[in-house]
Write a protein that holds these residues in place. Structure first.
Motif, PDB file in Angstrom:
ATOM      1  N   GLN A  51      -6.065   5.143  30.468  1.00  0.00           N
ATOM      2  CA  GLN A  51      -5.966   6.473  29.862  1.00  0.00           C
ATOM      3  C   GLN A  51      -5.065   6.360  28.635  1.00  0.00           C
ATOM      4  O   GLN A  51      -3.982   5.791  28.722  1.00  0.00           O
ATOM      5  CB  GLN A  51      -5.383   7.489  30.841  1.00  0.00           C
ATOM      6  N   SER A  52      -5.505   6.873  27.519  1.00  0.00           N
ATOM      7  CA  SER A  52      -4.706   6.787  26.299  1.00  0.00           C
ATOM      8  C   SER A  52      -4.329   8.173  25.790  1.00  0.00           C
ATOM      9  O   SER A  52      -4.979   9.166  26.094  1.00  0.00           O
ATOM     10  CB  SER A  52      -5.460   6.004  25.207  1.00  0.00           C
ATOM     11  N   GLN A  60      -6.395  11.829  25.260  1.00  0.00           N
ATOM     12  CA  GLN A  60      -7.646  11.407  24.643  1.00  0.00           C
ATOM     13  C   GLN A  60      -8.728  11.237  25.701  1.00  0.00           C
ATOM     14  O   GLN A  60      -8.467  10.729  26.798  1.00  0.00           O
ATOM     15  CB  GLN A  60      -7.457  10.083  23.904  1.00  0.00           C
ATOM     16  N   CYS A  62     -11.229   9.356  27.486  1.00  0.00           N
ATOM     17  CA  CYS A  62     -11.345   7.900  27.594  1.00  0.00           C
ATOM     18  C   CYS A  62     -12.495   7.435  28.468  1.00  0.00           C
ATOM     19  O   CYS A  62     -12.772   6.234  28.516  1.00  0.00           O
ATOM     20  CB  CYS A  62     -10.039   7.315  28.141  1.00  0.00           C
ATOM     21  N   HIS A  90     -13.852   4.442  26.432  1.00  0.00           N
ATOM     22  CA  HIS A  90     -13.417   4.435  25.043  1.00  0.00           C
ATOM     23  C   HIS A  90     -13.104   3.003  24.615  1.00  0.00           C
ATOM     24  O   HIS A  90     -12.406   2.270  25.312  1.00  0.00           O
ATOM     25  CB  HIS A  90     -12.186   5.324  24.871  1.00  0.00           C
TER      26      HIS A  90
END
Length: 242
Positions: A51-52, A60, A62, A90
């Motif tokens: 997870q970003s 974001q 992802c 992503h």
């Protein structure tokens, strides 16, 4: 292009796993080890993503648990409670199983920029490899900081977004769907560019101008060549040895 450059790099990889990470993305060693543990614990998995968060702290998107052709989910993005399979991960930060990546032939180099991660994940799934999202691992992704922010660069990125989307539609949904997509862009590009220019919405005017140029180029290429996208090596089905 993104895919071609990463394919060249992956040819040099001698390890069973490889991390593909954008220049504007950062992941701590502990989070990378979490991704590694996830892949090692699932021999049928070909890729895993963390997870970003954006530079401003925004979460974001992802992963997506639906093929890209499906209607976009209007609900707010929610981080999965635990490790899960996904149809799309992503591409800003991906830990890959090297064997799986090579078995499907790597990235399709027809995609110069954008949609190469959609295509990679779909072909992973077709070959029998799972794509996993791991929320316990976290990364920081500034987004858009890997390239310049001048008008020329933004035009080129918008141009390739439209081109790659057309290629993806043509590849997975067929010629009819891709013709419909091109027709819609061609009909809307000029009036939309003029409208946003009059409204001084330069960002959107530039985007529609780029999309229109991309659609014209794709239509001309199709009319003159009558050829399909360059074929890539077909994936070899993956079988669990157990």
């Amino acid at each position: 292009g993104f895919g071609a450059a990463n394919n060249q790099a992956m040819q040099q990889v001698q390890t069973p796993f490889a991390l593909l990470i954008n220049p504007d993305c950062h992941i701590e060693p502990a989070d990378l080890l979490t991704l590694l543990d996830t892949l090692q614990n699932d021999p049928d998995a070909g890729a895993v993503a963390p997870q970003s968060w954006r530079g401003d702290g925004e979460v974001q998107r992802c992963f997506r648990q639906a093929f890209f052709k499906m209607p976009r989910n209007r609900r707010p993005y929610e981080i999965a409670a635990g490790t899960c399979c996904a149809d799309w991960l992503h591409g800003c930060c991906l830990l890959l199983r090297t064997e799986a990546f090579r078995r499907i032939g790597g990235f399709d180099e027809n995609f110069f920029l954008y949609y190469e991660d959609d295509d990679l994940c779909l072909r992973m799934k077709q070959a029998g490899f799972a794509c996993l999202f791991e929320p316990r691992a976290r990364a920081r992704h500034l987004g858009g900081a890997s390239s310049a922010t001048d008008v020329r660069t933004r035009f080129i990125k918008s141009y390739h977004y439209a081109r790659s989307r057309h290629l993806a539609i043509d590849k997975y949904l067929g010629r009819r769907a891709s013709r419909i997509y091109l027709t819609k862009i061609l009909l809307a590009a000029v009036p939309a560019t003029i409208l946003y220019s009059v409204l001084l919405r330069r960002k959107y005017a530039l985007r529609w101008a780029a999309w229109g140029c991309s659609a014209v180029a794709s239509a001309v290429a199709r009319a003159t060549t009558h050829t399909k996208s360059k074929p890539i090596r077909q994936p070899t089905p993956h079988h669990d040895p157990s």
